[in-house]
Design a protein around this motif. Structure first.
Motif, mmCIF file in Angstrom:
data_model
loop_
_atom_site.group_PDB
_atom_site.id
_atom_site.type_symbol
_atom_site.label_atom_id
_atom_site.label_comp_id
_atom_site.label_asym_id
_atom_site.label_seq_id
_atom_site.Cartn_x
_atom_site.Cartn_y
_atom_site.Cartn_z
ATOM 1 N N ALA A 16 29.056 35.839 27.881
ATOM 2 C CA ALA A 16 30.016 34.613 27.754
ATOM 3 C C ALA A 16 31.618 35.141 27.209
ATOM 4 O O ALA A 16 32.655 34.700 27.745
ATOM 5 N N GLY A 17 31.675 36.378 26.830
ATOM 6 C CA GLY A 17 32.973 37.038 26.557
ATOM 7 C C GLY A 17 33.304 37.713 27.624
ATOM 8 O O GLY A 17 34.604 37.500 28.002
ATOM 9 N N ALA A 18 32.700 38.229 28.743
ATOM 10 C CA ALA A 18 33.091 38.845 29.819
ATOM 11 C C ALA A 18 33.477 37.863 31.021
ATOM 12 O O ALA A 18 34.425 38.081 31.843
ATOM 13 N N ILE A 19 32.985 36.514 31.196
ATOM 14 C CA ILE A 19 33.167 35.539 32.370
ATOM 15 C C ILE A 19 34.409 35.394 32.187
ATOM 16 O O ILE A 19 35.318 35.329 33.348
ATOM 17 N N PRO A 20 35.113 34.905 31.421
ATOM 18 C CA PRO A 20 36.560 34.418 31.348
ATOM 19 C C PRO A 20 37.420 35.658 31.549
ATOM 20 O O PRO A 20 38.521 35.568 32.465
ATOM 21 N N ARG A 21 37.270 36.781 31.147
ATOM 22 C CA ARG A 21 38.046 37.913 31.459
ATOM 23 C C ARG A 21 37.885 38.276 33.003
ATOM 24 O O ARG A 21 39.063 38.490 33.371
ATOM 25 N N LEU A 22 36.804 38.270 33.332
ATOM 26 C CA LEU A 22 36.781 38.789 34.768
ATOM 27 C C LEU A 22 37.311 37.570 35.703
ATOM 28 O O LEU A 22 37.842 37.887 36.763
ATOM 29 N N GLN A 23 37.153 36.411 35.465
ATOM 30 C CA GLN A 23 37.741 35.458 36.220
ATOM 31 C C GLN A 23 39.173 35.207 36.142
ATOM 32 O O GLN A 23 39.874 35.122 37.194
ATOM 33 N N ARG A 24 39.723 35.542 34.999
ATOM 34 C CA ARG A 24 41.247 35.822 34.650
ATOM 35 C C ARG A 24 41.734 37.048 35.607
ATOM 36 O O ARG A 24 42.719 36.814 36.395
ATOM 37 N N LEU A 25 41.110 38.109 35.693
ATOM 38 C CA LEU A 25 41.357 39.182 36.382
ATOM 39 C C LEU A 25 41.398 39.088 37.804
ATOM 40 O O LEU A 25 42.449 39.401 38.652
ATOM 41 N N ARG A 26 40.090 38.617 38.260
ATOM 42 C CA ARG A 26 40.228 38.359 39.679
ATOM 43 C C ARG A 26 41.012 37.310 40.347
ATOM 44 O O ARG A 26 41.930 37.732 41.438
ATOM 45 N N GLY A 27 41.418 36.345 39.562
ATOM 46 C CA GLY A 27 42.471 35.424 39.972
ATOM 47 C C GLY A 27 43.996 35.937 40.148
ATOM 48 O O GLY A 27 44.820 35.705 40.788
ATOM 49 N N GLU A 28 44.092 36.825 38.974
ATOM 50 C CA GLU A 28 45.515 37.423 38.891
ATOM 51 C C GLU A 28 45.686 38.284 40.046
ATOM 52 O O GLU A 28 46.910 38.187 40.647
ATOM 53 N N VAL A 29 44.531 39.197 40.573
ATOM 54 C CA VAL A 29 44.604 39.850 41.577
ATOM 55 C C VAL A 29 44.837 39.172 42.797
ATOM 56 O O VAL A 29 45.899 39.594 43.815
ATOM 57 N N VAL A 30 44.167 38.053 43.181
ATOM 58 C CA VAL A 30 43.831 37.255 44.429
ATOM 59 C C VAL A 30 45.766 36.670 44.452
ATOM 60 O O VAL A 30 46.261 36.960 45.493
ATOM 61 N N ARG A 31 45.847 36.156 43.396
ATOM 62 C CA ARG A 31 47.478 35.421 43.294
ATOM 63 C C ARG A 31 48.474 36.529 43.624
ATOM 64 O O ARG A 31 49.408 36.462 44.495
ATOM 65 N N ALA A 32 48.341 37.785 43.071
ATOM 66 C CA ALA A 32 49.454 38.896 43.275
ATOM 67 C C ALA A 32 49.309 39.298 44.783
ATOM 68 O O ALA A 32 50.641 39.393 45.297
ATOM 69 N N LEU A 33 48.181 39.356 45.489
ATOM 70 C CA LEU A 33 48.197 39.957 46.719
ATOM 71 C C LEU A 33 48.704 38.909 47.880
ATOM 72 O O LEU A 33 49.381 39.243 48.619
ATOM 73 N N ARG A 34 48.375 37.570 47.493
ATOM 74 C CA ARG A 34 48.840 36.580 48.169
ATOM 75 C C ARG A 34 50.256 36.444 48.289
ATOM 76 O O ARG A 34 51.152 36.192 49.225
#
Length: 394
Positions: A214-232
């Motif tokens: 439960a603690g990991a899911i929002p963290r990993l989703q936030r990280l994945r989203g930040e990386v994808v947004r930055a790359l685009r």
């Protein structure tokens, strides 16, 4: 369940043992369940968990949402491409020139193979070969989804790309390289996808694992989203963003940055996937060993059976007997290379089969040349595994 095992056992008495059986009705039911659990997203099938060309074709023909394969080796991807498979994502990096050249050959033939990278050295090696071969190799950036806590790495040791800065550094090198281009991002949440959270008689452990998830899911989703947004924003034209696994489809599908999910183990539904809170798939794969002797009145010894799963060693990595009912392994022998003793109140006779389930999915195929396919009460086909094709990669 016990009725099915009894019918399997009767059919397997007429086969040469050891043998592996796949119940195709359950296999298809499991595939349909994976698609439901994936929500609106397409499903990329993990070949590592299947390791059979015939069944990979069957999966891709099953539904239009089954799109592409996630391969575990570049050589495997090249061979599958030569057989007509397309949209192949290689999940693990390689820098071996001969493997990269084979990939380049398939790219020239019009197949789509995407190689995984997570560091400058991999990018440079692939670019060097690709330029010599006169092609541009599509790349996918592997982003670490582990949660690094004091004294605990909640996840697996995969990629050194742990944030936006490292991802942008890799992209900067890719942009300067003529032989490669970035087409995808993968963030595999192994600590969600591959970790059971409903183990019998382990209430405290289950509670801890669920809280960590439960603690990991929002963290990993936030990280994945930040990386994808930055790359685009940095100019990357991403064709896909991949995530998930059999155990994490519910949370991965809700990540707005993800465009596709991967799963594979749920097709066979091995032992390690019996104990998840959110889902349960039907066991579709088993293997049969022949009883060859009775060393004592309460022990039957089977020929072979030492098919121990990879990972941290422990009892959960051993295969388990499921038919006849009530059998169990013996602690001081376990599953042996050439013999596996079982004990129970009612023992099968010499010459009879004992049915087992493996702890993991595709690993069992490394031990057998063929799979017996079962449908509508009978064995309807025999199909080669990767081993039966003469393929060996890792």
């Amino acid at each position: 369940m016990s009725h099915s095992y009894a019918v399997y056992a009767e059919a397997l008495r007429r086969q040469t043992l050891p043998a592996v059986l796949v119940d195709m009705r359950r296999f298809d039911d499991n595939l349909a369940a994976l698609l439901r659990r994936a929500g609106h997203l397409p499903l990329r099938v993990a070949s590592k968990s299947v390791r059979c060309v015939s069944l990979l074709r069957h999966v891709l023909d099953f539904d239009a949402r089954c799109q592409g394969l996630m391969c575990f080796h570049a050589g495997e991807a090249s061979r599958l491409a030569a057989l007509g498979f397309d949209d192949l994502l290689v999940a693990y990096p390689t820098v071996q020139p001969v493997l990269i050249r084979d990939v380049c050959e398939q790219l020239r033939a019009g197949r789509r193979i995407t190689l995984m990278v997570d560091s400058p050295v991999q990018i440079e090696r692939i670019d060097e070969v690709a330029r010599r071969e006169g092609v541009c190799v599509p790349l996918c950036l592997d982003v670490d989804m582990s949660w690094h806590l004091p004294g605990l790495n909640f996840g697996v040791y995969r990629s050194p790309v742990r944030g936006v800065d490292a991802a942008l550094a890799c992209h900067a090198l890719i942009r300067r390289s003529e032989g490669v281009r970035l087409e995808g991002v993968m963030g595999y949440e192994a600590q969600i996808a591959g970790l059971g959270d409903a183990q019998p008689a382990q209430g405290l452990r289950n509670a801890v694992v669920r809280r960590l998830k439960a603690g990991a899911i929002p963290r990993l989703q936030r990280l994945r989203g930040e990386v994808v947004r930055a790359l685009r924003e940095d100019g990357a034209e991403l064709r896909f963003v991949n995530g998930g696994g059999t155990g994490s489809l519910e949370s991965t599908r809700d990540d707005p940055s993800v465009t596709e999910v991967t799963a594979g183990s749920g097709l066979y539904a091995p032992l390690l996937f019996d104990h998840y809170q959110q889902f349960r798939h039907a066991p579709a794969m088993l293997f049969a060993l022949e009883v060859v002797r009775h060393p004592q009145s309460a022990i039957a010894t089977c020929l072979g059976g030492g098919y121990v799963a990879s990972g941290a060693p422990g009892p959960d990595r051993l295969p388990q007997p499921v038919w006849p009912p009530g059998l169990s392994l013996i602690a001081n022998e376990g599953a042996g290379e050439v013999q596996t003793p079982v004990t129970g109140d009612v023992l099968p006779a010499v010459g009879e089969p004992v049915l087992f389930r493996h702890a993991k999915a595709g690993e069992l195929c490394e031990r057998f040349n063929e799979l017996l396919l079962w449908r509508d009460g009978a064995i309807v086909d025999r199909v080669p595994t990767y081993r039966g094709e003469g393929w060996q990669y890792v």
